[in-house]
Design a protein around this motif. Structure first.
Motif, PDB file in Angstrom:
ATOM      1  N   GLU A 110      -5.147  54.857 -54.394  1.00  0.00           N
ATOM      2  CA  GLU A 110      -5.518  54.706 -53.436  1.00  0.00           C
ATOM      3  C   GLU A 110      -5.975  53.021 -53.204  1.00  0.00           C
ATOM      4  O   GLU A 110      -6.157  52.621 -51.879  1.00  0.00           O
ATOM      5  CB  GLU A 110      -6.859  55.212 -53.119  1.00  0.00           C
ATOM      6  CG  GLU A 110      -7.947  55.125 -54.257  1.00  0.00           C
ATOM      7  CD  GLU A 110      -9.187  56.098 -53.725  1.00  0.00           C
ATOM      8  OE1 GLU A 110      -9.150  56.850 -52.808  1.00  0.00           O
ATOM      9  OE2 GLU A 110     -10.058  56.011 -54.820  1.00  0.00           O
ATOM     10  N   ASP A 111      -6.016  52.444 -54.260  1.00  0.00           N
ATOM     11  CA  ASP A 111      -6.434  51.004 -54.413  1.00  0.00           C
ATOM     12  C   ASP A 111      -5.033  50.096 -54.294  1.00  0.00           C
ATOM     13  O   ASP A 111      -5.224  48.824 -54.768  1.00  0.00           O
ATOM     14  CB  ASP A 111      -7.447  50.583 -55.207  1.00  0.00           C
ATOM     15  CG  ASP A 111      -6.963  50.855 -56.661  1.00  0.00           C
ATOM     16  OD1 ASP A 111      -5.736  51.529 -56.808  1.00  0.00           O
ATOM     17  OD2 ASP A 111      -7.589  50.549 -57.608  1.00  0.00           O
ATOM     18  N   HIS A 112      -3.787  50.696 -54.086  1.00  0.00           N
ATOM     19  CA  HIS A 112      -2.681  49.917 -54.128  1.00  0.00           C
ATOM     20  C   HIS A 112      -2.011  49.517 -52.999  1.00  0.00           C
ATOM     21  O   HIS A 112      -0.812  49.445 -52.746  1.00  0.00           O
ATOM     22  CB  HIS A 112      -1.713  50.674 -55.029  1.00  0.00           C
ATOM     23  CG  HIS A 112      -1.987  50.717 -56.670  1.00  0.00           C
ATOM     24  ND1 HIS A 112      -1.545  51.623 -57.362  1.00  0.00           N
ATOM     25  CD2 HIS A 112      -2.776  50.027 -57.395  1.00  0.00           C
ATOM     26  CE1 HIS A 112      -1.908  51.605 -58.560  1.00  0.00           C
ATOM     27  NE2 HIS A 112      -2.721  50.377 -58.485  1.00  0.00           N
ATOM     28  N   GLN A 128      -2.010  46.597 -51.448  1.00  0.00           N
ATOM     29  CA  GLN A 128      -1.501  45.411 -51.435  1.00  0.00           C
ATOM     30  C   GLN A 128      -0.075  45.359 -52.283  1.00  0.00           C
ATOM     31  O   GLN A 128       0.872  44.728 -51.910  1.00  0.00           O
ATOM     32  CB  GLN A 128      -2.293  44.158 -52.208  1.00  0.00           C
ATOM     33  CG  GLN A 128      -3.457  43.892 -51.382  1.00  0.00           C
ATOM     34  CD  GLN A 128      -4.265  42.596 -51.943  1.00  0.00           C
ATOM     35  OE1 GLN A 128      -4.341  42.616 -53.367  1.00  0.00           O
ATOM     36  NE2 GLN A 128      -5.076  42.038 -51.318  1.00  0.00           N
ATOM     37  N   LEU A 172      -2.577  56.888 -52.535  1.00  0.00           N
ATOM     38  CA  LEU A 172      -2.426  56.262 -51.249  1.00  0.00           C
ATOM     39  C   LEU A 172      -1.740  56.995 -50.474  1.00  0.00           C
ATOM     40  O   LEU A 172      -0.796  57.659 -50.749  1.00  0.00           O
ATOM     41  CB  LEU A 172      -1.706  54.745 -51.616  1.00  0.00           C
ATOM     42  CG  LEU A 172      -1.546  53.953 -50.487  1.00  0.00           C
ATOM     43  CD1 LEU A 172      -3.061  53.365 -50.165  1.00  0.00           C
ATOM     44  CD2 LEU A 172      -0.710  52.808 -50.946  1.00  0.00           C
ATOM     45  N   ARG A 187      -6.522  56.203 -47.308  1.00  0.00           N
ATOM     46  CA  ARG A 187      -7.099  57.095 -48.448  1.00  0.00           C
ATOM     47  C   ARG A 187      -6.708  58.404 -48.099  1.00  0.00           C
ATOM     48  O   ARG A 187      -7.006  58.758 -46.887  1.00  0.00           O
ATOM     49  CB  ARG A 187      -8.383  56.777 -48.730  1.00  0.00           C
ATOM     50  CG  ARG A 187      -8.679  55.515 -49.668  1.00  0.00           C
ATOM     51  CD  ARG A 187     -10.175  55.103 -49.875  1.00  0.00           C
ATOM     52  NE  ARG A 187     -10.302  53.992 -50.612  1.00  0.00           N
ATOM     53  CZ  ARG A 187     -10.170  52.712 -50.432  1.00  0.00           C
ATOM     54  NH1 ARG A 187     -10.027  52.519 -48.979  1.00  0.00           N
ATOM     55  NH2 ARG A 187     -10.500  51.710 -51.134  1.00  0.00           N
TER      56      ARG A 187
END
Length: 387
Positions: free
Chosen positions: A89-91, A93, A159, A168
């Protein structure tokens, strides 16, 4: 609003779905996000892709689709191998980087190599090492069917990709907890903001705090609560939301009337009348005698009228307005009520029975304005100081 039903296309005029219309509709399908990587000719290749699907688990196989113009697709044609890197989920970029035309997408990106030489992105939620068994040309894309030779999963959340954007993917709340939390919110009558003590609610409901949090997150998207400074708040229902909801209800019911008046059978009309008659006993002396019973009977009547259109999608759209919950937050035994509400129901059923579309439309428009009239009358009775 146009009729709910639409004519069948003529045999000699088949429906032609445009690519733009297809993209718009398929964009409603939420999917995970991956980076497909491979190694060919001494160079690493990678591209962001959401068109990834499992085929079988015995043997383990999956399918990926890449545009014919993609350099990664041509590299896979040459190497016959690739890796699927499932992004966390924090990918966001990272997804954007591999979707770009950068000359070196791997610059600064930590990777390891699988047994076939394909780069594995460090920190990905999962890796699948694949060998192509078949490739097919499908329009503008290559479809690769591949055997999965190895797979590794890591903890975390994926993601998601939906309607052209990343986000998310939240876990759905447990149905029973969602129902209990919604009922608590609906039964909260307040004239000022009220913060929710999630821990207290979890203890009182005898469930995990995380389940209550998921339920509140879902209900925030419905507008029943709002998030503010890291907490959930139950706010008084503003008149603008009430009036907007009834305007949407009117649009749906006008469309239903256009497609059903004069076209429904006798048993359906009899059932509509029965539902109408069930709404007649809860208003006396300009007040609701039993607000909850009125809300339930009123909803059964209006929902059945929408059901006459025979469209599950339309009925679901109507239910998503959340009118019972909205009414429960704003109607009680002290709420001003007018017998015109009941007369509207009577006239509406009579117009349906007579097959009179113009009369049905006129009553629906009057009925949709009753909440505004009732609020104005409440303020008038309360006086300028609200006494």
């Amino acid at each position: 609003m146009s009729p709910i039903s639409s004519p069948n296309p003529a045999p000699d005029a088949p429906l032609q779905l445009t690519s733009q219309a297809f993209r718009d509709v398929i964009g409603r399908f939420a999917s995970g996000v991956t980076v497909i990587t491979t190694h060919s000719g001494g160079k690493d290749y990678g591209t962001t892709a959401s068109a990834v699907s499992s085929l079988t688990d015995d043997p383990p196989m999956l399918l990926i689709c890449l545009n014919k113009s993609s350099s990664s697709a041509h590299a896979i044609l040459e190497s016959g191998t690739f890796a699927v890197n499932v992004l966390a989920e924090d990918h966001v970029q990272l997804a954007g980087r591999f979707a770009s035309k950068l000359p070196d997408k791997f610059e600064g990106v930590p990777v390891e190599k699988d047994g076939n030489g394909s780069p594995l992105l460090v920190g990905a939620l999962a890796h699948l090492v694949c060998r192509v068994s078949e490739q097919v040309e499908a329009g503008t894309h290559y479809a690769f069917l591949a055997h999965v030779e190895d797979a590794v999963a890591n903890p975390g959340h994926p993601l998601a990709y939906f309607r052209g954007g990343f986000g998310r993917m939240r876990m759905a709340p447990e149905a029973s907890v969602l129902r209990d939390v919604r009922e608590r919110i609906i039964n909260t009558v307040n004239d000022r903001d009220q913060a929710i003590d999630i821990g207290l609610w979890a203890r009182e409901l005898a469930v995990d705090v995380d389940l209550v949090h998921r339920a509140l997150t879902a209900l925030a998207s419905e507008g029943l609560v709002r998030r503010e400074a890291g907490r959930f708040v139950i706010a008084p229902v503003p008149e603008s939301i009430i009036f907007e909801s009834y305007a949407a209800k009117l649009a749906i019911e006008l469309g239903v009337a256009e497609s059903t008046v004069g076209k429904v059978g006798g048993e359906q009309l009899a059932q509509l009348r029965r539902h109408m008659e069930a709404t007649l006993e809860f208003v006396e002396d300009d007040h609701f005698t039993d607000a909850r019973a009125w809300i339930e009977a009123n909803e059964r009547f209006h929902e059945y009228m929408v059901e006459l259109a025979g469209s599950k999608i339309l009925l679901d759209t109507y239910r998503r307005l959340g009118l019972p919950g909205l009414n429960a937050r704003t109607i009680n035994t002290s709420t001003y009520a007018t017998t015109e509400l009941l007369e509207d129901h009577r006239r509406l059923v009579e117009a349906y029975e007579n097959g009179d579309l113009a009369a049905v439309t006129a009553v629906l428009r009057l009925h949709a304005d009753r909440p505004r009239q009732m609020r104005a009358r409440e303020r008038e009775l309360a006086g300028p100081a609200g006494a």
